[in-house]
Structure formats: structure tokens, C-alpha cells
Design an enzyme around this catalytic site. Structure first.
Site, short mmCIF file in Angstrom:
data_model
loop_
_atom_site.label_atom_id
_atom_site.label_comp_id
_atom_site.label_asym_id
_atom_site.label_seq_id
_atom_site.Cartn_x
_atom_site.Cartn_y
_atom_site.Cartn_z
N PHE A 164 -24.87 -6.54 12.11
CA PHE A 164 -24.92 -7.19 13.81
C PHE A 164 -26.24 -7.62 14.20
O PHE A 164 -26.20 -7.85 15.54
CB PHE A 164 -24.28 -5.82 14.50
N GLU A 180 -0.20 4.23 -0.79
CA GLU A 180 -1.02 5.22 -1.08
C GLU A 180 -1.64 5.62 -2.36
O GLU A 180 -1.03 5.81 -3.37
CB GLU A 180 -0.60 6.67 -0.37
N HIS A 236 -29.36 -11.96 23.24
CA HIS A 236 -30.76 -11.64 23.06
C HIS A 236 -30.99 -10.07 23.80
O HIS A 236 -30.28 -10.01 24.79
CB HIS A 236 -31.75 -12.59 23.72
N ASP A 291 -20.37 -14.83 7.80
CA ASP A 291 -21.70 -14.24 8.91
C ASP A 291 -22.09 -15.38 9.36
O ASP A 291 -22.83 -15.10 10.50
CB ASP A 291 -22.32 -13.33 8.05
N ASP A 319 0.86 -1.14 0.00
CA ASP A 319 -0.02 -0.16 -0.09
C ASP A 319 1.01 1.27 -0.01
O ASP A 319 1.44 1.60 1.04
CB ASP A 319 -1.17 0.07 1.18
N HIS A 370 -25.36 -13.15 10.78
CA HIS A 370 -25.49 -11.85 11.33
C HIS A 370 -25.28 -10.85 10.24
O HIS A 370 -24.59 -11.26 9.08
CB HIS A 370 -24.37 -11.43 12.52
N ASP A 389 -27.15 -12.28 29.15
CA ASP A 389 -27.73 -12.33 27.86
C ASP A 389 -26.89 -13.06 26.85
O ASP A 389 -27.52 -13.72 25.94
CB ASP A 389 -28.01 -10.94 27.36
N GLY A 433 -4.19 4.26 5.09
CA GLY A 433 -3.64 5.25 5.65
C GLY A 433 -4.76 6.43 6.25
O GLY A 433 -4.37 7.14 6.94
N ASP A 434 -5.72 6.55 5.47
CA ASP A 434 -6.84 7.60 5.84
C ASP A 434 -7.79 7.01 6.70
O ASP A 434 -8.90 7.28 6.83
CB ASP A 434 -7.35 8.00 4.56
O1 AHR Z 1 -23.02 -8.21 10.94
C1 AHR Z 1 -21.75 -7.37 10.60
C2 AHR Z 1 -21.54 -7.39 9.12
O2 AHR Z 1 -22.81 -6.48 8.48
C3 AHR Z 1 -21.63 -8.57 8.15
O3 AHR Z 1 -20.31 -9.14 8.31
C4 AHR Z 1 -22.09 -7.95 6.88
O4 AHR Z 1 -22.66 -8.94 6.16
C5 AHR Z 1 -22.87 -6.84 7.16
O5 AHR Z 1 -22.44 -5.73 6.41
O1 AHR Z 2 -3.84 3.10 -1.29
C1 AHR Z 2 -4.84 2.28 -0.81
C2 AHR Z 2 -5.79 3.25 0.30
O2 AHR Z 2 -6.21 4.53 -0.36
C3 AHR Z 2 -5.03 3.81 1.35
O3 AHR Z 2 -4.48 2.69 2.22
C4 AHR Z 2 -6.13 4.68 1.79
O4 AHR Z 2 -5.13 5.92 2.52
C5 AHR Z 2 -6.43 5.52 0.57
O5 AHR Z 2 -8.05 5.49 0.62
#
Ligand code: AHR
Ligand code: AHR
Length: 481
Positions: A402, A204, A446, A418, A202, A399, A471, A279-280
């Protein structure tokens, strides 16, 4: 000796050494990482069992018994204080209320090293660590090396499961401002041979498999459970190397010139260190990190080859992802709630919605089926389990955002993951608590009679810490149907 002793004797010392599994210097006896438990929010540090040795996972297990634990700090073993902590909000926000990223579960990635148990860092989408004030790291076009040991089977195509050098302000500041290991099957930028996953760099605004910004057929799809991933870069040159982290030696997948697209030669590295994110602060990636280092200077192939031998000698191996009462594949089970005043209810579903229902031997056949689940080998990981609906063959507990649902298996890698759950001894001492394989901070829970995967004290209402252990604990019994 550890990997960082080898880098030091090669003249390219580690400026950061991160691992939750073992010491990376032969003489290291300090703390490897810190965990925080959900029961009282206190922390403890985990150190190696002996100088240069494997992490004392037993001390974590003792501290985290009957509650949940998160990895709060991954300490730098180099002595420079370049620790990794919870990544803050960047151009993209993490899931925490202030835009910070999630911390990793302390138990999502159990392994053994030479037969001794240790835990890696299981990065779910949303999880990330960062240090924006690293001492001694490469900036500008200065040379550096890095390696990481990863789980070859845990990846996705989102941006970006990275470990390495990134921006100090959490933003995308332009081409050449990063130099990090990427692992996954993203094809948004570059790609390698086959369908992935690949080790890429990576740099950037691009994941590079070679000088060509698109495809390098010399960068192979990885098939091993453990992966050693190596990236190094200096003026006018850089390389990608990789190996099975449990055997054999490193191969060079790319070694040559910098990409010709403007901004990558010379580089403008900033010197922060990221783990699990772009990075971002792009937070979509997933992967598992066991150990890794950053060096100053461009390591020789010979030094890296010696490091690979050291990793192989550490003998990474898989171990059980589950504990508590055993489930037998093919059997029909019921899951009874253990929360006081709710303990005649069972986890059930009404069409796609997952809820809890009072079920008895005189309930209707339809209700009995709605509260019965056929145990299957985990669709996304055979070390865990999936639960097929008794009344709707081919539909599974899964899931989504979530929330628990019962949906037809569409055969995708995402669905299978999932629908994969890892039971462990019940958090409240009764029955089992059932972790989401892909989000090990989250357990089947739950909440107001609906089903979720919940974390202990997370941002959603259903993550409430109050009543969490009850729960999230279910008595596994024989199915009603
Ligand atoms: O439940 C968390 C995430 O939500 C799952 O991995 C994905 O399918 C959905 O975007
Ligand atoms: O280079 C891939 C990704 O591009 C970097 O990790 C991120 O900073 C940008 O969105």
C-alpha cells in the site's frame, strides 16, 4: 423469468440468491445490496430499476457522489434472509482492526447488462463476505447446486476466491466440510489443463478439478471476460460445469465420483455461505462476483442450461473503468496536489520512494523529470493506465504493501496489476482521483509528503478520513519534462 424461477421449476429452488447487478427472480423488486458512504457513514439500499430488472446504479452514483462507497450487505433475494455481510475473523485474520475482512468498493467492477450500468463485487485480497446462519442450505451429504457469474480476467493463485458452502465457525474443520466454487490459478491442490485460471471445487483442504486430487486435463483454462461457473454435489456424485457468461452454453468439465481421499464421501457440509474467501477465512484470493445462487437439491443439467441461457440474455458487457479528464497514452503528465497549503507540490519520486515536491519552471531538470510521468496503457488492465517514470524508462509507479514506489517492471502479473491505476473525477471536485485497479477502495494519496494507496478511513495512519478527498485529488497537467 430469472435464474431462481428456472431452478424452482426444475424442483431445486434457490435457498440464497445474491447479486449486485440484477434481480434473480422475475418478480423481485426488493433491495439487491446496501452501500455505505465515507462522507457521513450513512447507508442506502440499491434496488432493481423494475421487477426482475437491472440494479439502479444511478441511485448508487448519486448517493456516492464526491465520496467513497463500500458494499456493506449483499441481500438474499430468496426471501430466506440469507444475506452476505462483512466476514469475521477466522483461523486467518482479515485486514480490519478486529481481524474482520475488508468490504468491497462499490465502484470497482462496473459493467452493463443489456446496456444498463451496474456494479459487481470486486474482491481484492483481504475482502470477504459470509453468513454463518443460513436457513435451508445443504448440510452433511445433502444435495445442492450453485452457480456464479465472475470476471474471467480477475484472479490470482492465492487461497481462495470462493462462493459457496463453508464452515459455520470460520475454521478449517476438516475434509468435506465445504462445497464451494473456486476461481483462480492456484496449483497448491488441484489444477486443470494449461496454466489457468480454472473453475474448481473447494471441498476443504483441497481445490478439486475432478476426482483425482491433483490434475484433471478436462478442466480447461478459462479465457472469457465473463464466466459462468457451476458446482453441484450430492451423495456419491458431483460436477463442475462452465461457460462463457456472455455467449454459448455450459460444458461439463467433471461429472462423477467423489474424491477417494478420506473425508469427501460422504460429505460433512456445514451450510454457511462465503464470498471471496476460503472456509477458514483465508483472505489471499482475488476475483469479481456479479451474481450467484445456492440451491437445495441437485439441479439437472437441463435446468442449469436454461440458467446459462438466462445469463447470456442478461447481456453482460464491459464499460469504462475511468471518468473525468481524459489521459492520452504516450503523453507526459504531472500530478499537482490540491490540498490547501500543499497545492504547489507535485507527486514525484526520489529513486524508489514516492514523495511530493515543490516544482516550478525554474526547477532543475532532474527534479522536473522526477515529477513527470509518461502515460501508458494499463499494464494489468488496458481499460486503465500505468505511469512510467520519466527519468527511469521501464520503471513504473506501483504500490507495494500500500506504499507507492517506483520500481522496474519485472513482467509479473502481480507487478502489472500493482502498476495499474484508474482515474476518475476528483473526489474534491478538482482534477482526478486515481484508484488502484486491484484495490478499488484505495486511491493515490499523499500523506506527510509520501505516496500511498489509501482507503477512506481504513486501518493505516495514511488511511485517515480527515483530508481524504483533498489528499486523493490531483490536477493532471502537462509534464515538466
Ligand atoms: O500494495 C498492496 C499489495 O502489497 C500489492 O498488491 C502486493 O504487491 C504487496 O504485497
Ligand atoms: O480447501 C482450500 C482451503 O483450505 C479452504 O478454503 C480453507 O478453509 C483451507 O485453508
Amino acid at each position: 423469468a430469472g435464474p431462481c424461477d428456472l431452478y424452482a421449476s426444475g424442483g431445486t429452488p434457490c435457498i440464497a440468491a445474491h447479486s449486485t447487478t440484477r434481480a434473480l427472480y422475475g418478480a423481485f423488486t426488493g433491495s439487491l445490496y446496501q452501500v455505505k458512504r465515507g462522507s457521513d457513514n450513512t447507508t442506502t439500499n440499491i434496488a432493481p430499476l423494475a421487477a426482475g430488472g437491472v440494479a439502479n446504479a444511478g441511485s448508487q452514483d448519486q448517493f456516492c457522489a464526491s465520496t467513497t462507497c463500500l458494499i456493506t450487505i449483499i441481500y438474499d433475494q430468496s426471501g430466506r434472509g440469507n444475506h452476505l455481510t462483512q466476514a469475521p475473523k477466522g483461523a486467518f485474520s482479515g485486514p480490519e482492526s478486529n481481524g474482520a475482512d475488508n468490504l468491497a468498493s462499490a465502484i470497482g467492477a462496473p459493467v452493463t447488462l443489456n446496456g444498463q450500468k451496474a456494479y459487481g463485487v470486486f474482491v481484492s485480497p483481504g475482502t470477504g463476505y459470509r453468513n454463518n446462519a443460513v436457513k435451508g442450505s445443504a448440510t452433511g451429504d445433502a444435495p445442492e447446486g450453485m452457480y456464479a457469474v465472475l470476471d474471467g480476467t480477475h484472479y490470482n493463485g492465492a487461497c481462495c476466491f470462493d462462493y459457496g458452502n463453508a464452515e459455520t465457525n470460520n475454521l478449517d474443520t476438516g475434509n468435506g466440510h465445504m462445497e464451494a466454487i473456486y476461481y483462480g490459478d492456484s496449483t497448491t491442490w488441484g489444477s486443470g489443463a494449461g496454466s489457468g485460471p480454472w473453475i474448481m471445487a473447494d471441498l476443504e483442504n483441497g481445490l478439486f478439478s475432478g476426482a483425482n486430487p491433483k490434475n484433471n486435463a478436462g478442466d480447461p483454462s478459462i479465457t472469457s471476460r465473463f464466466v459462468t461457473a457451476v458446482i453441484k454435489g450430492g451423495p456419491n456424485k458431483w460436477a463442475i460445469r462452465g461457460a462463457n457468461g456472455a455467449s454459448g452454453s455450459l460444458s461439463t468439465y467433471y461429472n462423477g465420483a467423489r474424491p477417494t481421499v478420506a473425508g469427501y464421501n460422504p460429505m460433512s457440509k456445514e451450510g454457511a455461505i462465503i464470498l471471496g474467501i476460503g472456509g477458514d477465512n483465508s483472505v489471499g484470493g482475488q476475483g469479481t462476483f456479479y451474481e450467484g445462487v445456492m440451491t437445495t437439491g441437485y439441479p439437472s443439467d437441463a435446468t442449469e442450461n436454461a440458467v446459462q441461457d438466462n445469463i447470456v440474455a442478461a447481456k453482460y458487457a464491459t464499460t469504462s473503468l475511468t471518468s473525468g479528464s481524459a489521459l492520452s497514452v504516450g503523453s507526459s503528465i504531472s500530478l499537482r496536489l490540491t490540498t490547501p497549503n500543499f497545492d504547489t507540490r507535485y507527486l514525484a519520486h526520489t529513486a524508489a520512494a514516492v514523495n511530493t515536491q515543490v516544482v516550478t519552471s525554474s526547477s532543475s531538470t532532474a527534479l522536473k523529470q522526477q515529477a513527470s510521468w509518461t502515460v501508458r496503457a494499463g499494464l494489468g488492465n488496458g481499460g486503465c493506465f500505468s505511469f512510467e517514470s520519466k527519468d527511469t524508462a521501464g520503471s513504473f509507479l506501483r504500490h507495494n504493501n500500500f506504499e507507492l514506489k517506483v520500481n522496474a517492471n519485472d513482467g509479473s502479473k502481480g507487478f502489472k496489476e500493482d502498476a495499474t491505476f484508474c482515474p476518475q473525477m476528483g473526489l474534491n471536485g478538482q482534477g482526478s482521483s486515481i484508484r488502484a485497479w486491484g484495490y478499488p477502495t484505495r486511491f493515490i494519496r499523499h500523506y506527510i509528503n509520501a505516496g500511498y494507496i489509501a482507503s477512506n478511513g481504513g486501518v493505516h495512519a495514511f488511511d485517515a478520513a480527515s483530508s481524504f478527498n483533498n489528499d486523493a485529488s490531483f490536477v493532471v497537467g502537462t509534464g515538466f519534462a
